[in-house]
Design an enzyme around this catalytic site. Structure first.
Site, PDB file in Angstrom:
ATOM      1  CG  HIS A 137      -1.307  -3.172   0.438  1.00 52.47           C
ATOM      2  ND1 HIS A 137      -0.566  -2.504  -0.066  1.00 52.47           N
ATOM      3  CD2 HIS A 137      -0.660  -4.487   0.597  1.00 52.47           C
ATOM      4  CE1 HIS A 137       0.811  -2.821  -0.710  1.00 52.47           C
ATOM      5  NE2 HIS A 137       0.727  -4.825  -0.544  1.00 52.47           N
ATOM      6  CB  CYS A 138      -4.839   1.525  -0.885  1.00 60.46           C
ATOM      7  SG  CYS A 138      -5.106   1.622   0.739  1.00 60.46           S
ATOM      8  CB  ALA A 139      -0.365   4.446  -0.596  1.00 61.84           C
TER       9      ALA A 139
END
Length: 482
Positions: free
Chosen positions: A25-27
């Site tokens: 996952h990213c932000a």
């Protein structure tokens, strides 16, 4: 629903744990590599309030959840799947294996240039700031800010030095990043870049004049004449040389005894690659790079506003495929040789496209009665105006279709306008409203007008198309009822 229940619902909608190969996952997004994307139940995903949008790109299926939520959902998700937590880089690598050769090449260029973008952007924006200080007639008629305030002349000179550094020593940055990407020692790549811009060499920016005057310095070795010319501001020569360096180094490590490895491998790697760079690789790729850049500039100058409009129309479809990542290499070359090329014409067109996506998305925010869509459109519309369009594209415009049409038409008209007035960027930055500082001072007014055209057309065309779409849907329901 708690976070574990959300994770379970998402997992069921994407085909179960057997369908998940990798997850990170990213932000704001879950980034998943799936065995078969045809197993996705899109309707089930859309029914979840927490899901703000989904899209598939670069071999990854991405689900927009939002900051603060995505990391909490990710933890139970990987536990349910039974895999370890992964970085986004690992997931990118896993997703790249599913791509065709062309997209793999694009990803390769992205892997090399994305890490060095902050340095290029910093230098470019400083260059833009210097231009604001030194441009005549921009703020004061017949004068620049320096002319009106001589006391800040040295400040401008200092900023100019800071701005040029990233471009003068660009081969060092590219050499480090490229060699690392191909499995070699990144510091050897940096050393090769330093060799290519060594002060003892003729500066690349003075090569043309020296060639005309027949004053190009050279080494004369064993009957060979090797030009002593640097590679300041170049891209292709250092890419090719760094690739060769990485391959030579990794192959030498296989055959040289471990007791001599630290001594001989770096020595032979740099020596062999350096000789190849100045005798064969450098001259060939310099010519190829110049031809490519000249070809791009010629195409831009020849097709004029028609070509600009066509490019603006198709810019978002190119972004959807991920092909826009390859533009980084082209833009870097254009900006690094701004005296010759005039700057990047790609950046203004990208800006027109981005603000059009933002305007179309905000139009959806204004007219939609769907609370979830309104929430997505408000945040992603503003984000697109600032240069980040993925949430707007995949969460709103592509999903509804009519705002996508409005946005690409707005982008095409505005791109034709900025191309007609030769708007170019002398720096790389956020392609949107903040991009003003990256534009040539003389073209800033046209850039602002272009953004206005893009926003107005995309916004109002989306409103018109929305009414037509609503009438069409109503007519269809009346037919079914009849």
């Amino acid at each position: 629903m708690n976070h574990k229940e959300i994770a379970h619902a998402i997992l069921n909608a994407i085909g179960g744990k057997e369908n998940v190969s990798a997850a990170a996952h990213c932000a704001t997004r879950l980034r998943l590599v799936l065995q078969n994307e045809e197993k996705i139940d899109q309707a089930a995903l859309n029914s979840l309030d927490v899901v703000k949008g989904t899209f598939s790109t670069a071999g990854q299926f991405q689900i927009i959840l939002g900051a603060g939520i995505v990391n909490e959902v990710y933890k139970p998700l990987v536990n349910l799947v039974g895999i370890t937590e992964m970085s986004t880089c690992q997931v990118k690598s896993a997703g790249a294996k599913k791509q065709n050769p062309l997209l793999q090449l694009v990803k390769l260029l992205s892997d090399i240039f994305v890490p060095i973008i902050p340095a290029i952007v910093a230098g470019g924006l400083l260059m833009g700031l210097n231009n604001l200080l030194t441009a005549k007639d921009l703020f004061i008629h017949g004068k620049s800010l320096i002319d009106a305030n001589p006391g800040i002349a040295d400040l401008a000179a200092m900023i100019n030095t800071f701005a040029n550094a990233a471009f003068v020593f660009l081969p060092v940055l590219i050499g480090f990043s490229t060699t690392k990407r191909f499995g070699g020692n990144a510091f050897l790549g940096a050393a090769l870049g330093m060799i290519m811009v060594h002060p003892d060499l003729l500066n690349a920016y003075g090569y043309g004049a020296a060639l005309v005057a027949h004053k190009v310095p050279a080494w004369h070795i064993l009957g060979l004449t090797i030009e002593k010319v640097g590679y300041q501001g170049t891209v292709l020569p250092v890419l090719a040389s760094s690739f060769i360096l990485a391959k030579i180094e990794t192959n030498l490590r296989r055959v040289i005894p471990s007791s001599l490895d630290n001594l001989l491998t770096p020595l032979l790697s740099i020596l062999i690659t350096g000789v190849l760079t100045f005798t064969l690789v450098g001259p060939l790729t310099r010519s190829a790079g110049n031809l490519f850049t000249d070809g791009i500039v010629w195409l831009y100058n020849t097709t004029g506003f028609v070509g600009g409009g066509i490019f603006g129309l198709f810019y978002v479809p190119i972004v959807i495929t991920g092909m826009h990542q390859s533009f980084i290499a082209v833009e870097t070359q254009l900006v690094a040789n701004v005296a010759k090329t005039g700057g990047s014409f790609l950046f203004p067109i990208a800006s027109m496209s981005n603000v059009a996506q933002g305007a179309a998305t905000l139009a959806v925010f204004l007219i939609t009665k769907d609370k979830k869509m309104k929430s997505i459109a408000s945040a992603s519309g503003i984000s697109a105006l600032l240069g980040i369009t993925e949430p707007a594209m995949f969460g709103v415009t592509l999903k509804l279709k009519y705002p996508f049409i409005g946005a690409i038409i707005g982008s095409a008209v505005a791109s034709a306008f900025v191309t007609f007035f030769k708007v170019r960027a002398v720096a790389l930055g956020a392609a949107g409203l903040p991009g003003i500082i990256s534009i040539k001072p003389a073209s800033i007014v046209y850039y602002v007008i272009g953004m206005g055209i893009s926003i107005v057309i995309a916004f109002f065309l989306t409103l018109v198309l929305a009414k037509r779409d609503a009438k069409k849907n109503t007519h269809g329901l009346e037919k079914k009822a009849a």
